[in-house]
Design an enzyme around this catalytic site. Structure first.
Site, PDB file in Angstrom:
ATOM      1  N   CYS A 110      -3.197  22.195 112.496  1.00 29.70           N
ATOM      2  CA  CYS A 110      -3.181  20.772 112.414  1.00 29.70           C
ATOM      3  C   CYS A 110      -3.902  20.354 111.205  1.00 29.70           C
ATOM      4  O   CYS A 110      -3.917  19.042 110.995  1.00 29.70           O
ATOM      5  CB  CYS A 110      -3.653  20.350 113.617  1.00 29.70           C
ATOM      6  SG  CYS A 110      -2.826  20.656 115.360  1.00 29.70           S
ATOM      7  N   HIS A 247      -6.760  13.133 113.078  1.00 29.99           N
ATOM      8  CA  HIS A 247      -5.596  13.977 113.834  1.00 29.99           C
ATOM      9  C   HIS A 247      -5.114  13.598 115.262  1.00 29.99           C
ATOM     10  O   HIS A 247      -6.317  13.282 115.967  1.00 29.99           O
ATOM     11  CB  HIS A 247      -5.936  15.407 113.650  1.00 29.99           C
ATOM     12  CG  HIS A 247      -5.023  16.196 114.478  1.00 29.99           C
ATOM     13  ND1 HIS A 247      -3.746  16.174 114.305  1.00 29.99           N
ATOM     14  CD2 HIS A 247      -5.296  17.208 115.447  1.00 29.99           C
ATOM     15  CE1 HIS A 247      -3.146  17.018 115.095  1.00 29.99           C
ATOM     16  NE2 HIS A 247      -4.181  17.766 116.070  1.00 29.99           N
ATOM     17  N   ASN A 277       1.155  15.356 119.576  1.00 28.23           N
ATOM     18  CA  ASN A 277       0.779  15.987 118.697  1.00 28.23           C
ATOM     19  C   ASN A 277       1.801  16.817 117.666  1.00 28.23           C
ATOM     20  O   ASN A 277       2.436  17.573 118.327  1.00 28.23           O
ATOM     21  CB  ASN A 277      -0.471  17.210 119.379  1.00 28.23           C
ATOM     22  CG  ASN A 277      -1.095  17.939 118.252  1.00 28.23           C
ATOM     23  OD1 ASN A 277      -0.693  17.712 117.020  1.00 28.23           O
ATOM     24  ND2 ASN A 277      -1.975  18.998 118.636  1.00 28.23           N
TER      25      ASN A 277
END
Length: 360
Positions: A110, A247, A277
């Site tokens: 990520c 994020h 996500n």
């Protein structure tokens, strides 16, 4: 000295959406349960490979920058879910946009987009390159065990990209910090890789594993620490930050991070409700959405931070330029999807849920 400015941006989100109510049709969950714990309302499921998502985002970023793919000096593609490991999928995007330059993938999970953006900015500041395409693209639905609620509700598919160009005008990427916490390697992982026994069919039963509590704790520590460090190294204070683009993993993580850094919540950009996500794609998608919503304006100071499997973390400080509108509007798009998200994931749902039922 050369400065690395973002001059183009683009995203690609698959048309098929999987809502929380959809998930409740085959697992014990509800819209309220997911929203209150994650902030997620829906996520997108891709009907195409990761490289196709990346290509659409890349083409739209090039349009926004007003440049042709042949002008690029380098392509860096951040992904943990490529179509193929050999060759890298940056080469696929390169062919699709008509570029003749270096092209490679990186996997920092990520945090990958910020790793790639920091690396690209350094290449420009060194004088090595003038125009670089940086992409974050993921098809994480490939990794999901749909019988495991703790992960199945979290992840989605998508891609985002930016073009960074050399300029004599001060600004652009002001600084970045990268780190990794190897002691936490096992709290977020998938068994996919050469450790698999390719002659044992059970090795194909790979999926994302997650220790939510440990990820929560370490994510806030990693992002908060690097954000403070990059601000200090750039001789700036948190009060000078106009916008935070973190994020998008969990809204609770974002809220806790912002609170501990003592940054007003209204300065944080949050769009996780619509995407879930999307790993390396979350930040470039958020940049595109923030521009569309007028949240990014000329001369803003933007702080971005991320964490991911590894446990990687990154923070980057950016001074936006004057232009907040694309030179050319986005026109690249995916081929139509003729089925629903539930239909797209049905084979995987049947496999994992039936397996769980057989095991009792």
């Amino acid at each position: 000295m050369q400065y690395a400015h973002i001059t183009g941006w683009g995203k690609c989100v698959p048309p098929a959406t999987l809502t929380n109510d959809d998930l409740a049709t085959f697992m014990e969950t509800s819209d309220e349960w997911i929203k209150t714990r994650t902030g997620i309302s829906e996520r997108h499921i891709s009907h195409v490979n990761t490289s196709e998502l990346a290509t659409v985002a890349a083409k739209n970023a090039l349009l926004a920058a007003g440049i042709d793919g042949s002008e690029l000096d380098l392509i860096i593609l951040a992904t943990a879910s490529p179509d193929t490991l050999i060759p890298n999928i940056a080469s696929t995007v390169q062919a699709n946009v008509g570029a003749t330059c270096g092209a490679f993938d990186i996997n920092a999970a990520c945090s990958g987009f910020l790793y790639a953006l920091g690396m690209g900015s350094s290449m420009i500041k060194s004088g090595q390159n003038k125009k670089i395409l940086v992409i974050g693209a993921e098809r994480l639905s490939f990794y999901l065990d749909w019988s495991r609620r703790e992960t199945a509700v979290l992840f989605g598919d998508g891609a985002g990209a930016v073009v960074i160009e050399a300029s004599n005008e001060p600004g652009g990427v002001l600084g970045y910090e990268l780190n990794n916490d190897p002691a936490a390697r096992d709290i977020l992982y998938s068994g996919f890789g050469t450790q698999m026994d390719r002659f044992d069919s059970s090795s194909l039963d790979f999926y994302i594993n997650l220790n939510g509590q440990e990820v929560f704790k370490r994510a806030i520590h990693g992002m908060g620490g690097l954000s403070t460090k990059v601000l200090a190294n750039c001789e700036m204070t948190k009060e000078e930050v106009d916008l935070v683009i973190p994020h998008q993993a969990n809204e609770r993580i974002i809220d806790t991070l912002i609170s501990r850094m003592k940054i007003p919540k209204e300065k944080a950009f949050v769009n996780i409700a619509n995407y879930g996500n999307t790993s390396a794609a979350t930040i470039p998608i958020a940049i595109c959405d923030a521009l569309d919503q007028g949240r990014i304006t000329a001369d803003q100071t933007i702080l971005s931070c991320a964490f991911g499997a590894g446990l990687t973390s990154a923070a980057l400080l950016l001074k936006w330029g004057q232009r907040t509108q694309p030179i050319n509007p986005p026109t690249a798009e995916l081929p139509p999807c003729e089925v629903s998200a539930l239909e797209l994931i049905k084979p995987a749902v049947d496999f994992f849920c039936n397996k769980k039922n057989k095991l009792g």
